[in-house]
Motif scaffolding. Sequence first.
Motif, mmCIF file in Angstrom:
data_model
loop_
_atom_site.group_PDB
_atom_site.id
_atom_site.type_symbol
_atom_site.label_atom_id
_atom_site.label_comp_id
_atom_site.label_asym_id
_atom_site.label_seq_id
_atom_site.Cartn_x
_atom_site.Cartn_y
_atom_site.Cartn_z
ATOM 1 N N GLY A 93 38.543 26.808 42.145
ATOM 2 C CA GLY A 93 39.437 26.863 41.002
ATOM 3 C C GLY A 93 38.645 26.787 39.495
ATOM 4 O O GLY A 93 38.295 28.198 38.535
ATOM 5 N N SER A 94 38.231 24.893 39.444
ATOM 6 C CA SER A 94 37.473 25.012 38.014
ATOM 7 C C SER A 94 36.402 24.906 38.018
ATOM 8 O O SER A 94 35.580 26.087 36.905
ATOM 9 C CB SER A 94 37.752 23.734 37.730
ATOM 10 N N GLN A 95 35.141 25.525 38.950
ATOM 11 C CA GLN A 95 33.874 25.725 38.996
ATOM 12 C C GLN A 95 34.067 27.093 38.717
ATOM 13 O O GLN A 95 33.028 28.097 38.253
ATOM 14 C CB GLN A 95 33.622 25.848 40.530
ATOM 15 N N ILE A 96 34.910 27.973 39.344
ATOM 16 C CA ILE A 96 34.578 29.733 39.102
ATOM 17 C C ILE A 96 35.119 29.926 37.971
ATOM 18 O O ILE A 96 34.600 30.878 36.976
ATOM 19 C CB ILE A 96 35.887 30.503 40.276
ATOM 20 N N ASP A 97 36.422 29.217 37.215
ATOM 21 C CA ASP A 97 36.161 29.232 35.921
ATOM 22 C C ASP A 97 35.214 29.558 35.303
ATOM 23 O O ASP A 97 34.711 29.566 34.046
ATOM 24 C CB ASP A 97 37.497 28.418 35.237
ATOM 25 N N GLY A 98 34.375 27.996 35.161
ATOM 26 C CA GLY A 98 32.560 27.678 34.459
ATOM 27 C C GLY A 98 31.705 29.266 34.689
ATOM 28 O O GLY A 98 31.139 28.546 33.573
ATOM 29 N N LEU A 99 32.148 30.085 35.577
ATOM 30 C CA LEU A 99 30.933 30.715 35.937
ATOM 31 C C LEU A 99 31.676 31.781 34.495
ATOM 32 O O LEU A 99 31.801 32.447 34.017
ATOM 33 C CB LEU A 99 31.324 31.359 37.210
ATOM 34 N N GLU A 100 30.002 32.081 34.123
ATOM 35 C CA GLU A 100 29.848 33.078 33.127
ATOM 36 C C GLU A 100 29.287 34.270 33.913
ATOM 37 O O GLU A 100 27.206 34.860 34.255
ATOM 38 C CB GLU A 100 28.509 32.701 31.903
ATOM 39 N N ALA A 101 29.862 35.436 33.273
ATOM 40 C CA ALA A 101 29.569 36.680 34.572
ATOM 41 C C ALA A 101 28.792 37.809 33.666
ATOM 42 O O ALA A 101 29.242 37.316 32.154
ATOM 43 C CB ALA A 101 30.500 37.639 35.539
ATOM 44 N N GLY A 102 27.846 38.571 34.002
ATOM 45 C CA GLY A 102 27.206 38.884 32.806
ATOM 46 C C GLY A 102 27.737 40.642 32.967
ATOM 47 O O GLY A 102 27.445 41.134 31.271
ATOM 48 N N GLN A 103 28.989 40.514 33.900
ATOM 49 C CA GLN A 103 29.620 42.156 33.440
ATOM 50 C C GLN A 103 31.058 41.893 33.783
ATOM 51 O O GLN A 103 31.078 41.046 34.530
ATOM 52 C CB GLN A 103 28.885 42.873 34.944
ATOM 53 N N ALA A 104 31.651 42.892 32.565
ATOM 54 C CA ALA A 104 33.150 42.845 32.956
ATOM 55 C C ALA A 104 33.746 42.634 33.672
ATOM 56 O O ALA A 104 34.785 42.235 34.195
ATOM 57 C CB ALA A 104 33.853 43.478 31.869
ATOM 58 N N ASP A 105 33.032 43.695 34.862
ATOM 59 C CA ASP A 105 33.993 43.867 35.976
ATOM 60 C C ASP A 105 33.876 42.486 37.185
ATOM 61 O O ASP A 105 35.232 42.402 37.609
ATOM 62 C CB ASP A 105 33.801 45.211 36.916
ATOM 63 N N ILE A 106 32.524 41.912 37.345
ATOM 64 C CA ILE A 106 32.656 41.097 38.100
ATOM 65 C C ILE A 106 33.865 39.486 37.556
ATOM 66 O O ILE A 106 34.360 38.630 37.607
ATOM 67 C CB ILE A 106 30.920 40.462 37.879
ATOM 68 N N GLY A 107 33.066 39.816 36.248
ATOM 69 C CA GLY A 107 34.321 38.864 35.273
ATOM 70 C C GLY A 107 35.720 38.687 35.890
ATOM 71 O O GLY A 107 36.726 37.388 35.820
ATOM 72 N N ALA A 108 36.248 39.732 35.731
ATOM 73 C CA ALA A 108 37.639 40.088 36.251
ATOM 74 C C ALA A 108 37.820 39.656 37.667
ATOM 75 O O ALA A 108 38.763 39.199 37.288
ATOM 76 C CB ALA A 108 38.154 41.457 36.060
ATOM 77 N N ALA A 109 37.391 39.831 38.305
ATOM 78 C CA ALA A 109 37.162 39.674 40.078
ATOM 79 C C ALA A 109 37.564 38.867 40.037
ATOM 80 O O ALA A 109 37.785 38.120 40.506
ATOM 81 C CB ALA A 109 36.262 40.393 40.895
ATOM 82 N N LEU A 110 36.159 38.138 39.092
ATOM 83 C CA LEU A 110 35.825 35.987 39.159
ATOM 84 C C LEU A 110 37.434 35.142 38.694
ATOM 85 O O LEU A 110 37.710 34.397 39.540
ATOM 86 C CB LEU A 110 34.820 35.537 38.686
ATOM 87 N N ASP A 111 37.931 36.144 37.758
ATOM 88 C CA ASP A 111 39.112 35.305 36.892
ATOM 89 C C ASP A 111 40.521 35.616 38.402
ATOM 90 O O ASP A 111 40.866 34.584 38.869
ATOM 91 C CB ASP A 111 39.197 35.805 35.523
ATOM 92 N N LYS A 112 40.348 36.759 39.332
ATOM 93 C CA LYS A 112 41.201 36.825 39.999
ATOM 94 C C LYS A 112 40.813 36.094 40.901
ATOM 95 O O LYS A 112 42.369 34.963 41.599
ATOM 96 C CB LYS A 112 41.603 38.134 40.286
ATOM 97 N N ASP A 113 39.704 35.301 41.636
ATOM 98 C CA ASP A 113 39.732 34.209 42.386
ATOM 99 C C ASP A 113 39.833 33.252 41.898
ATOM 100 O O ASP A 113 40.570 32.656 42.747
ATOM 101 C CB ASP A 113 38.322 34.772 42.468
ATOM 102 N N SER A 114 39.885 32.630 40.923
ATOM 103 C CA SER A 114 39.748 31.097 40.122
ATOM 104 C C SER A 114 41.989 31.279 40.150
ATOM 105 O O SER A 114 42.388 30.108 40.831
ATOM 106 C CB SER A 114 40.020 31.502 38.918
#
Length: 418
Positions: A213-234
Amino acid sequence: RLTGLQRAPLALGLGLLLLVVPAGGVVLYDSARDEATQQMLLDRLDEADELVQAAGDRPFDSAQADYRKALGVYADLRSDHSGSRAAERVPARMKTYYTTVGAAYAQGDYCEAVEPLKYLRTVPKSLPGTDLGALKTWPDDRLATSLYECASTALTAGEANWGSQYGELLTTFPESEQAAKVEPAVAAAVVRTEKDLHGAEPCSAVQRLRTLGSQIDGLEAGQADIGAALDKDSRRATTSADTGTYTCGVDQYRDGDFESAQTTMTEYASAHKTAKNAGLAKKIAIAAEIAQTVPAAGKKLPTTRTGGSISVTVQNDSPDAVTVLFTGPVTGSFTLKACGSCKAYSFSSTINPSFEPCNDSGKNYPQRTISLPVGTTFFLHKPNGDSSATPASDTAKLESGYIYTECAYTTQSLGSGL
């Protein structure tokens, strides 16, 4: 005189011939010097080629300096000797240069390929005005693949460096096919780790989920849709870790790690007051605390059972407030106020055969009566507010047809402790 006149043109002709011969020597000398220069530059080119070839047999970290040295020669030939035959051959040499530096990728060693490929992306800046053709973008797709594959391997193995590599992929090549595969890979890792909550090491799975969860929060997504999906995973990883804390506590209890089980279940019950397992978590924490003093109390996992047919009254003959914990067929705890008129007993008085606490009719002992089932119940009495005091325990085998009394009191030890 006629003889003299006939000799004059001959002398003049010889003079002209003498002047022509030195001029021809200059032309021959310049040509030889130019050829020598050309050969010298070709030798420099060959030396750079040999340097690249030798560096290809070593890891990139140790070979990088030689790669840069060879590139410096190529760059000098192109900039300072642009008309030379050596300079004209540099673009053809660069294909070998790129494939040699990037050899780790061709060998499928993706983690080792990352740094060389990142270096190759800087090469065009060192060769301004040189037409590298497809070589200019040659490292890009290979680097994106290497970042993805190396990070994916680290993610599966539970290593820590996958986040930085995925992050670099997402920001450097946000539109790439490899970047599109990052979030599905992260989501799959969360699901895999969730399954481990029901395996042999649930506590390890809980910790890995929290780390994920902490590592996923630290990812900087280049696209908004990928960022939203990663937030859900976290959020899923964190929620699953919280839920799995209960499973972890049960595992610790069954393994006999009662101190850890008490801590885990106490924290779980406090953080998840409305969870369906919150009540049982509190009981397991109580039993785990008792089992640290009486290991036999931890042989069975507590249940949510309450009440019973046998009356047990616990009195407090201590100047301290006392917490009473019990476990067996029924598990629970309560606190008795301090007895204001009571004092600690000396050690010698407690070993007297006639010693009987809670037996002074002139004192109003704080007390509480509970109902318990038939069977063995383990009691633990611990004074509140005195961390130096040692808890007392009692194992009671309760039978029907009897009324039982427990008495809590404080004994002054031979030293200064209680």
